[in-house]
Design a protein around this motif. Structure first.
Motif, mmCIF file in Angstrom:
data_model
loop_
_atom_site.group_PDB
_atom_site.id
_atom_site.type_symbol
_atom_site.label_atom_id
_atom_site.label_comp_id
_atom_site.label_asym_id
_atom_site.label_seq_id
_atom_site.Cartn_x
_atom_site.Cartn_y
_atom_site.Cartn_z
ATOM 1 N N SER A 48 -6.726 2.988 16.323
ATOM 2 C CA SER A 48 -6.116 3.707 15.075
ATOM 3 C C SER A 48 -4.548 3.238 15.328
ATOM 4 O O SER A 48 -3.754 3.330 17.002
ATOM 5 N N PHE B 164 -2.258 9.104 7.000
ATOM 6 C CA PHE B 164 -2.232 7.492 6.969
ATOM 7 C C PHE B 164 -2.694 6.330 7.271
ATOM 8 O O PHE B 164 -2.825 4.905 7.495
ATOM 9 N N LEU B 165 -2.263 6.754 8.749
ATOM 10 C CA LEU B 165 -2.237 5.972 10.221
ATOM 11 C C LEU B 165 -3.602 6.150 10.643
ATOM 12 O O LEU B 165 -3.524 5.576 11.946
ATOM 13 N N GLU C 31 2.975 -3.792 11.121
ATOM 14 C CA GLU C 31 1.563 -3.074 9.961
ATOM 15 C C GLU C 31 2.108 -2.155 10.035
ATOM 16 O O GLU C 31 2.000 -1.801 8.146
ATOM 17 N N MET C 32 2.846 -1.222 10.638
ATOM 18 C CA MET C 32 3.356 -0.138 9.818
ATOM 19 C C MET C 32 3.621 -0.276 8.588
ATOM 20 O O MET C 32 4.044 0.326 7.484
ATOM 21 N N TRP C 33 4.774 -1.026 8.911
ATOM 22 C CA TRP C 33 5.940 -1.659 8.085
ATOM 23 C C TRP C 33 5.108 -2.392 6.556
ATOM 24 O O TRP C 33 5.649 -1.427 5.398
ATOM 25 N N GLY C 34 4.623 -3.142 6.737
ATOM 26 C CA GLY C 34 3.325 -3.653 5.788
ATOM 27 C C GLY C 34 3.431 -1.982 4.907
ATOM 28 O O GLY C 34 3.074 -2.752 3.713
ATOM 29 N N ARG C 35 2.231 -1.222 5.265
ATOM 30 C CA ARG C 35 1.543 -0.503 4.470
ATOM 31 C C ARG C 35 3.056 0.047 3.882
ATOM 32 O O ARG C 35 2.397 0.680 2.966
ATOM 33 N N LEU C 36 3.991 1.061 4.135
ATOM 34 C CA LEU C 36 4.957 1.537 4.184
ATOM 35 C C LEU C 36 5.333 0.820 3.071
ATOM 36 O O LEU C 36 6.428 1.139 1.624
ATOM 37 N N ILE D 160 4.466 -1.315 0.660
ATOM 38 C CA ILE D 160 3.090 -0.956 -0.249
ATOM 39 C C ILE D 160 3.262 0.076 -1.195
ATOM 40 O O ILE D 160 3.505 0.180 -2.456
ATOM 41 N N THR D 161 3.414 0.798 -0.276
ATOM 42 C CA THR D 161 2.909 2.514 -1.117
ATOM 43 C C THR D 161 4.548 3.048 -1.599
ATOM 44 O O THR D 161 4.620 3.535 -2.530
ATOM 45 N N HIS E 175 4.637 0.898 -4.778
ATOM 46 C CA HIS E 175 3.495 1.940 -6.209
ATOM 47 C C HIS E 175 3.634 3.068 -6.098
ATOM 48 O O HIS E 175 3.907 3.654 -7.402
#
Ligand code: HEM
Length: 128
Positions: free
Chosen positions: A5, A55-56, A108-113, A115-116, A119
């Motif tokens: 992960s 989340f991760l 990868e982490m930055w992209g998800r943050l 988006i969140t 949102h």
């Protein structure tokens, strides 16, 4: 063997704890963010530590303690404007720099943050 992960690849519990510790002083020093947060930031830090762990892809610590995250709903009491989302992300980028989260894990982490954070926006900028 299972793919690791993101949580494991960035260094697990220790890295998350250091990230949270690097992030909230910046939030508390930011003029757009500080007014939204309580003076005692400790409970917020603890919830974020639990949340980011799951989340991760780490153990589901937040849900075990607090139930479904429903993050957007939990943020509705706070006026989150586009510029506040930007501010949150800039504090997080600095914290990730400080902790040394780099390379593909950072991307990868930055992209998800990103988006969140987008949102969470629930309020337009004040007219001026
Ligand atoms: C809680 C602000 C984005 C995760 C909070 C609180 C505020 C806040 C004011 C409540 C503090 C309190 O308990 O009094 C913001 C702002 C954001 C943002 C301005 C800008 C977009 C995010 C993002 C995440 C996140 C992107 C996750 C990646 C959380 C969590 C909590 C929280 C887990 C605790 C929820 C709970 O009460 O259990 N945030 N937030 N926030 N935020 Fe954010």
């Amino acid at each position: 063997t299972e793919p690791k992960s993101l949580y494991e690849r960035i260094g697990g519990a220790d890295t998350i704890a250091r990230l949270v510790a690097a992030f909230y002083p910046r939030v508390q020093a930011h003029p757009l963010l500080a007014p939204l947060f309580p003076e005692d930031i400790t409970p917020v830090m603890e919830k974020q530590r639990l949340f980011l762990t799951q989340f991760l892809g780490g153990p589901p610590l937040y849900s075990q303690k607090h139930g479904h995250p429903m993050l957007r709903a939990r943020h509705l009491p706070f006026p989150i404007t586009p510029s506040r989302a930007q501010a949150w992300l800039s504090c997080m980028a600095e914290a990730m720099d400080e902790v040394g989260i780099t390379g593909p894990e950072r991307e990868e982490m930055w992209g998800r943050l990103v988006i969140t954070a987008h949102h969470m926006i629930n309020t337009q900028e004040e007219a001026r």
